[in-house]
Scaffold this active site. Structure first.
Site, PDB file in Angstrom:
ATOM      1  N   HIS A 393      68.475 -57.257 -97.447  1.00 26.77           N
ATOM      2  CA  HIS A 393      67.380 -57.065 -98.407  1.00 26.77           C
ATOM      3  C   HIS A 393      66.329 -55.768 -98.043  1.00 26.77           C
ATOM      4  O   HIS A 393      66.288 -54.984 -98.990  1.00 26.77           O
ATOM      5  CB  HIS A 393      66.460 -58.405 -98.480  1.00 26.77           C
ATOM      6  CG  HIS A 393      65.354 -58.247 -99.416  1.00 26.77           C
ATOM      7  ND1 HIS A 393      65.382 -59.032-100.936  1.00 26.77           N
ATOM      8  CD2 HIS A 393      64.074 -57.709 -99.391  1.00 26.77           C
ATOM      9  CE1 HIS A 393      64.213 -58.762-101.538  1.00 26.77           C
ATOM     10  NE2 HIS A 393      63.395 -57.977-100.593  1.00 26.77           N
ATOM     11  N   GLU A 394      65.568 -55.970 -96.816  1.00 27.79           N
ATOM     12  CA  GLU A 394      64.748 -54.676 -96.306  1.00 27.79           C
ATOM     13  C   GLU A 394      65.536 -53.567 -96.072  1.00 27.79           C
ATOM     14  O   GLU A 394      65.060 -52.292 -96.538  1.00 27.79           O
ATOM     15  CB  GLU A 394      64.198 -55.086 -95.169  1.00 27.79           C
ATOM     16  CG  GLU A 394      63.260 -56.322 -95.154  1.00 27.79           C
ATOM     17  CD  GLU A 394      62.334 -56.478 -96.447  1.00 27.79           C
ATOM     18  OE1 GLU A 394      62.001 -55.387 -97.026  1.00 27.79           O
ATOM     19  OE2 GLU A 394      61.961 -57.586 -96.811  1.00 27.79           O
ATOM     20  N   HIS A 397      65.628 -51.729 -99.695  1.00 27.72           N
ATOM     21  CA  HIS A 397      64.566 -51.012 -99.873  1.00 27.72           C
ATOM     22  C   HIS A 397      64.301 -49.690 -99.156  1.00 27.72           C
ATOM     23  O   HIS A 397      63.967 -48.817 -99.874  1.00 27.72           O
ATOM     24  CB  HIS A 397      63.183 -51.875 -99.550  1.00 27.72           C
ATOM     25  CG  HIS A 397      62.632 -53.028-100.544  1.00 27.72           C
ATOM     26  ND1 HIS A 397      62.561 -52.752-101.780  1.00 27.72           N
ATOM     27  CD2 HIS A 397      62.432 -54.309 -99.908  1.00 27.72           C
ATOM     28  CE1 HIS A 397      62.343 -54.047-102.338  1.00 27.72           C
ATOM     29  NE2 HIS A 397      62.308 -54.826-101.139  1.00 27.72           N
ATOM     30  N   HIS A 400      66.501 -47.160-100.440  1.00 26.61           N
ATOM     31  CA  HIS A 400      65.893 -46.659-101.741  1.00 26.61           C
ATOM     32  C   HIS A 400      64.876 -45.599-101.511  1.00 26.61           C
ATOM     33  O   HIS A 400      64.930 -44.568-102.011  1.00 26.61           O
ATOM     34  CB  HIS A 400      65.197 -47.743-102.554  1.00 26.61           C
ATOM     35  CG  HIS A 400      65.030 -47.304-104.046  1.00 26.61           C
ATOM     36  ND1 HIS A 400      64.642 -48.479-104.828  1.00 26.61           N
ATOM     37  CD2 HIS A 400      64.985 -46.550-104.736  1.00 26.61           C
ATOM     38  CE1 HIS A 400      64.402 -48.077-106.033  1.00 26.61           C
ATOM     39  NE2 HIS A 400      64.725 -46.892-106.036  1.00 26.61           N
TER      40      HIS A 400
END
Length: 604
Positions: A393-394, A397, A400
């Site tokens: 998940h991180e 980020h 991105h």
């Protein structure tokens, strides 16, 4: 001290190799100090532009150029100070550094507060013509967004007063963080092996996954005992955060704090309200899952501390950090070699601050910046399977941030949160599909992964939507003049718990206090983006995993787009239209299908 008690180490005791390397921002604290002093001194240059923005497109462009570069330096300073303070909230040196930065940032906001009012004071026809000028080409989209805020921007003197309040606006959040991360002492509990274990935010998650229900119950009650002991302080802090939101919405002429929160991303209010309506319509599916969980766990009643224990204990394992990294890298291979190489360099290197230490910021986050690496904070526990998904998940980020910072100018690299939550949950879906392909022939492992996927939707769509509804209700009531007392908060939250958990779920009284421990409630109207983001991520991951090269290209273009368009438009370009009900309904239908599959697998 009882040496048998397992406690988190001091920051000074953590192996340097397991910590992040912040040298991409500043070589050390002295370098930060020198840059801070230089930046602080440059703040006075804003005065040379005051009153001159209407002279010509070139004059306006010079001001915006300075403002952008000044803000870029500020971001670098602020990120370093924040990350150092996150290492140990009890280290007054770095709390002081962050406080100095925030004080200076508030003064900088005051110094720059004339810019938007002066732009908006320019005759609309004149500024429309200026937008075609070559000098303003790099700032055109930024200017269009400022002009869109015309109805919500005040006079120069009023904007200056609002800017002067910026540091005070952090108060409620700061009180909560200091209390939650530093002052609360949860004591110890006895784990499954009979060892006295320090109860912390991180170990609480681990203990709730224990097969022994007595351990789960003991951890739950001990944890919430501290929130009960500080309930009046926490209620006052939360009320302060809500009143702050209401104040700024009214000051800027919005029709409520929800509208103020949705305006920057141009998200229609109907998106928020339709999300709540869609989820409420499918609550019977959630209640069926709870009943399935109660039956499979052979419990007379299901309680909140039973929701995190694995339905398939055989999956409980120990995943070392290096193994977790390699698994995530294998999962993201459908995104191509460039993506994989960049992520491998960061995760095998020192993008990530890996393990818990005393005073460290709880949970996990990614913190990207234009000039630094996209850092990740974790409190990684090898015995918690979900931590593997947290890492994915991180990493989503951070990648991105990585792509946007390399493909966009500073002015347009910082993507909106609504888009950010797609990138993170997208990676979770790739990881789940990878594990299902790798382990899917084993019925029990397949059941365990499906169970995790179900719980992800439960936690990210159903639970976050309940949070979103709570935020909407308490802000609407504050705007209507309802006193935000301790009893008001717990009773409002308690009614939602009854609705969302259903008639056969046994709710412990302490759970009403959960509303005081959710960090996002002190920075409201964020959590709905988790739910919409997961819905979009499910659709986009399916497209990429189908093997369609154009789907991969569209997704990487999305990651590279920063805020060059509004997030709803960026996602529409990527292949998902959040203005329509199909993505959320499809995600909820998938949840119901997974529940049916899990029920069948566990019956075999």
């Amino acid at each position: 001290m009882d040496q048998s008690i397992s406690r988190a180490p001091l920051r000074s005791e953590v192996d340097l190799a397991h910590t992040w390397d912040l040298s991409s921002l500043f070589a050390d604290d002295d370098a930060w100090e020198a840059a801070f002093r230089q930046w602080d001194a440059q703040m006075a240059e804003y005065e040379s532009f005051r009153g001159r923005l209407s002279e010509s497109p070139e004059s306006l462009a010079r001001c915006l150029g300075f403002h952008g570069e000044f803000d870029r330096r500020a971001e670098r300073l602020g990120v370093y100070a924040f990350l150092k303070s996150a290492e140990d909230a009890g280290d007054s040196r770095y709390q002081g550094m962050l406080g100095r930065y925030r004080n200076a940032a508030a003064r900088a906001a005051q110094a720059a507060s004339f810019i938007e009012p002066e732009i908006l004071a320019i005759d609309p026809q004149q500024i429309a013509g200026w937008l075609e000028a070559e000098a303003l080409a790099p700032f055109r989209l930024w200017l269009e967004r400022v002009l869109r805020r015309r109805a919500h921007t005040l006079s120069a003197s009023e904007e200056r007063l609002l800017a002067m309040q910026a540091e005070m606006a952090y108060t409620a959040d700061t009180i909560f963080r200091q209390l939650n991360d530093v002052d609360l002492d949860f004591g110890t509990v006895t784990d499954e092996a009979g060892r006295a274990t320090a109860l912390t935010h991180s170990s609480f998650s681990s203990l709730l996954r224990c097969a022994d229900r007595n351990v789960r119950a003991a951890a739950f009650h001990a944890y919430y005992q501290q929130y009960f002991a500080h309930r009046h302080t926490l209620a006052a802090a939360l009320a302060g955060a809500v009143h702050r939101d209401v104040y700024y919405a009214r000051a800027r002429n919005y029709n409520g704090s929800l509208e103020a929160a949705l305006f920057p991303d141009q998200v229609p209010r109907a998106v928020y309200e339709n999300l709540i309506a869609a989820v409420r319509n499918r609550l019977p599916d959630l209640h069926r899952y709870y009943e399935l969980r109660r039956r499979k766990m052979r419990l007379p009643e299901l309680r909140h501390y039973d929701l995190y224990a694995p339905l398939v204990p055989e999956l409980k394992t120990c995943i070392a950090w290096d193994d977790a990294v390699e698994t995530v890298l294998e999962a993201v291979r459908p995104l191509g070699a460039e993506y994989g190489r960049a992520l491998a360099s960061g995760l095998r290197g020192r993008w990530c601050d890996r393990y818990e230490n005393r005073g460290k910021h709880s949970g996990a986050f990614s913190c990207g910046s234009y000039d630094g690496d996209p850092y990740i904070l974790m409190n990684y526990r090898a015995d918690v399977f979900e931590e593997l998904f947290t890492l994915a998940h991180e990493a989503g980020h951070s990648m991105h941030s990585y792509y946007s910072a390399r493909r966009q100018p500073y002015l347009y690299y910082d993507y909106a949160i609504l888009a950010a939550e797609v990138a993170s949950t997208f990676n979770e879906q790739l990881l789940a599909e990878h594990l299902l392909r790798r382990d899917g022939n084993d019925a029990l492992r397949r059941a365990a992964i499906l169970s995790r996927q179900i719980d992800a939707v439960r936690g990210t769509i159903f639970r976050q939507t309940m949070f979103a509804e709570f935020e909407m209700l308490i802000h609407a009531d504050a705007e209507a003049g309802v006193p935000l007392t301790l009893d008001y908060f717990t009773e409002t939250y308690g009614r939602l718990l009854v609705d969302y958990f259903g008639p056969r779920f046994t709710l412990d009284a302490e759970l009403n206090l959960e509303c005081f421990r959710i960090p996002h409630f002190y920075r409201a109207f964020y959590v709905y983006k988790y739910a919409t983001g997961m819905s979009a991520a499910l659709a986009l991951a399916d497209a990429v995993l189908s093997g369609d090269p154009s789907a991969q290209r569209r997704y990487l273009d999305f990651l590279s787009s920063g805020c060059s368009k509004d997030p709803i438009d960026l996602l529409r370009d990527a292949g998902v239209d959040l203005a329509r009900p199909e993505p959320i309904n499809a995600a909820l239908q998938r949840f119901a299908h997974w529940v049916e599959q899990l029920d069948a697998l566990l019956a075999e």
